[in-house]
Structure formats: C-alpha cells, structure tokens
Design a protein around this motif. Structure first.
Motif, PDB file in Angstrom:
ATOM      1  N   HIS A   1       0.935  -7.751  -6.440  1.00 41.60           N
ATOM      2  CA  HIS A   1       1.068  -8.646  -5.289  1.00 41.60           C
ATOM      3  C   HIS A   1      -0.009  -8.347  -4.243  1.00 41.60           C
ATOM      4  N   GLN A   2      -0.358  -7.081  -4.089  1.00 42.78           N
ATOM      5  CA  GLN A   2      -1.407  -6.711  -3.142  1.00 42.78           C
ATOM      6  C   GLN A   2      -2.760  -7.236  -3.609  1.00 42.78           C
TER       7      GLN A   2
ATOM      8  N   SER B   1      -0.001  -1.157 -10.392  1.00 41.17           N
ATOM      9  CA  SER B   1       1.401  -1.113  -9.965  1.00 41.17           C
ATOM     10  C   SER B   1       1.697  -2.059  -8.807  1.00 41.17           C
ATOM     11  N   ASP B   2       0.653  -2.573  -8.152  1.00 44.03           N
ATOM     12  CA  ASP B   2       0.859  -3.441  -6.986  1.00 44.03           C
ATOM     13  C   ASP B   2       0.097  -4.760  -7.136  1.00 44.03           C
TER      14      ASP B   2
END
Length: 297
Positions: free
Chosen positions: A269-270, A266-267
């Motif tokens: 970009h991280q 879900s992340d």
C-alpha cells in the motif's frame, strides 16, 4: 536521415539482444528491496498480495499535453518517481540501523519485463477470421519481450522523471528487440520444445526485478449483466518475480495495480501510495511551470 535511422535501428537491436543474452547467462539486476533473492524462495507459486489505487486519467493527460509526450512516457515517469521514493525510504531504514546516512545507492540496475503485442491487427477479431489461412490476426499468442531499464534516483525537478522515461521509451521504439525475442522464442520452442523454452523464459524473468504493463481500456462506461463497471484492475500470477505493476485505463480513470510477494514487499500500500503521490507532484510541477511561463509572457 534514412540511412542514419537504419544504422541506429540496427545498432540498438544488436545492443538489446546482447543485453538479453547476457541476462540469460549471467547479468542480474541489483539486489534491492523489490527483488527477493533468498535461497529457496519460489515467487512463481508464492501467495501474492494485490492492491490498487485509482487516479485521474485527466491528470496524466494534462502532463502528457504540457510536456508533449505520450501516456506511456508519463506512466513510466511516475512509476520511476514512485519507486525512487519507496526505495529511498527503504534504504534509509536499512542504513539507519547501520548508523549511516540514508540514501539510494549510486548505481542501481533495476529493469522490468514488458510484453509487446506483435499482431498486425489490433482489437478483438472474429474466431473464423483468426483461423483462416491468410488471416493477419492469427490464432495464438504473438508477443515479444522488451527489457526496460528504470532510472532510479531522487530528482530535484520532478519533471526529469518523465523526461528520462521518454528518452528510454524513444530508445526502445528504435529497436527490433520485441520482434527478435519473439522469433528466438519460437525457434527454441520449435526445435527444443516447450520445456526448454519455458526454462529459458524463467531464467531471464527471474533475473529481472519486476513485470510492467500499461493497457488501454474502454473509453465509455460498460456493464456486466446489467451491473455497471466502476474500474478494471487486471493482474497476473505464476511468473518468477516478486513485483508486477499494471496500469489499466477505463473512461477517465487510471487504475494502478500491484501484485507483490508479501515475503519481499511487506507494505505494498505504501508503494502504491508513493506512485500516486508522484503523479500529484509531477502534475503540480507542470501546473507551476505553466503559470510561470504565462507570467513571463
């Protein structure tokens, strides 16, 4: 030496093929936050979220030169470091909910599928030459699969990520895994047809955590109908994996491209930031080590 080299080549090839067959039959990667295994989830047709980061190719070359390695070694090393950072954070959140100490599992099996081109002639060829009977660069795909194990863990010395990556790549170079998997695929397709070949490929890929590639791009600036190209960010869609990592060089840039299933990751970009930060940490470690050596000398 030649005999020992041949023995190692044969042994490594046999072991790689055994792992490939085991993966086809029963061997799966460890369940982890990068690999979706929920029942009924179809990663092939699920929407993919694509993110990218541009980093300095000169930074990668700096690490390469200082450690006497290749670009592939450094790229795999920073990826292992970035995934380790991301997974450590993910497992920390999970275990924090269970009121346990946050850390990576002691033993994890995380692998990536890498496609290896087997054409004897590289680059773009003329269509007429490719269609010729005696052509070395024949028309059609000529690629084999290689399964790359990732070393996941938190290292005290950031340079150990790159050292372990080099050991993995050197081991894979001394193997005919790509040629054998290509030959097996051709045999299955010729005897049983494309449906059976596709089913086998899907079964193997679905048991592997991710797909991974590193492609060399143009060394000089190019344009498209007069519009200058700032960077190149390729990706793929349609394979049964929740994560795909592409590295694409272009002049003095290296673009990191992630294609993820947002239902699993879900992340993204991280994750991309963790890989980018890992390059910075490894580069700083190289510079610090160089300064220490110069001071001693």
């Amino acid at each position: 030496m030649a005999i020992w080299w041949a023995i190692r080549l044969i042994w490594n090839t046999i072991m790689d093929l055994l792992v490939f067959v085991a993966t086809l039959l029963f061997l799966k990667d460890t369940k982890n936050p990068l690999k979706g295994e929920s029942a009924g989830v179809d990663h092939e047709h699920a929407p993919k979220r694509i993110v990218h980061r541009n980093v300095s190719l000169d930074d990668i070359k700096l690490v390469k030169k200082a450690m006497n390695m290749t670009i592939n070694d450094v790229v795999l090393g920073i990826t292992q470091a970035g995934l380790s950072r991301y997974l450590n954070r993910s497992y920390g959140k999970i275990e924090q909910q269970n009121q346990n100490s946050s850390s990576l599992p002691k033993s994890m099996r995380i692998r990536a599928t890498v496609l290896v081109g087997l054409r004897p002639t590289n680059g773009i060829q003329e269509l007429a030459d490719m269609m010729a009977k005696e052509s070395k660069g024949r028309w059609g795909n000529c690629i084999g699969y290689v399964l790359i194990p990732f070393k996941i863990g938190l290292e005290k010395d950031p340079l150990d990520y790159v050292r372990k990556a080099k050991a993995t790549i050197d081991r894979k170079k001394l193997s005919l895994e790509a040629l054998c998997t290509y030959s097996i695929a051709q045999f299955v397709i010729n005897i049983f047809g494309f449906k059976v070949g596709g089913a086998i490929a899907k079964r193997v890929l679905s048991r592997i955590t991710m797909a991974f590639s590193n492609v060399v791009g143009p060394l000089e600036d190019i344009s498209f109908y007069g519009h200058p190209i700032a960077f190149v960010a390729p990706t793929v869609y349609g394979h049964p994996q929740a994560l795909t990592i592409h590295y694409q060089s272009y002049v003095n840039k290296m673009t990191i491209v992630l294609a993820v299933d947002p239902n699993v990751i879900s992340d993204p970009h991280q994750l991309c930031a963790d890989i980018q930060e890992s390059l910075t940490i490894i580069k700083d470690a190289v510079l610090q080590k160089t300064l220490i050596i110069n001071d001693v000398v």
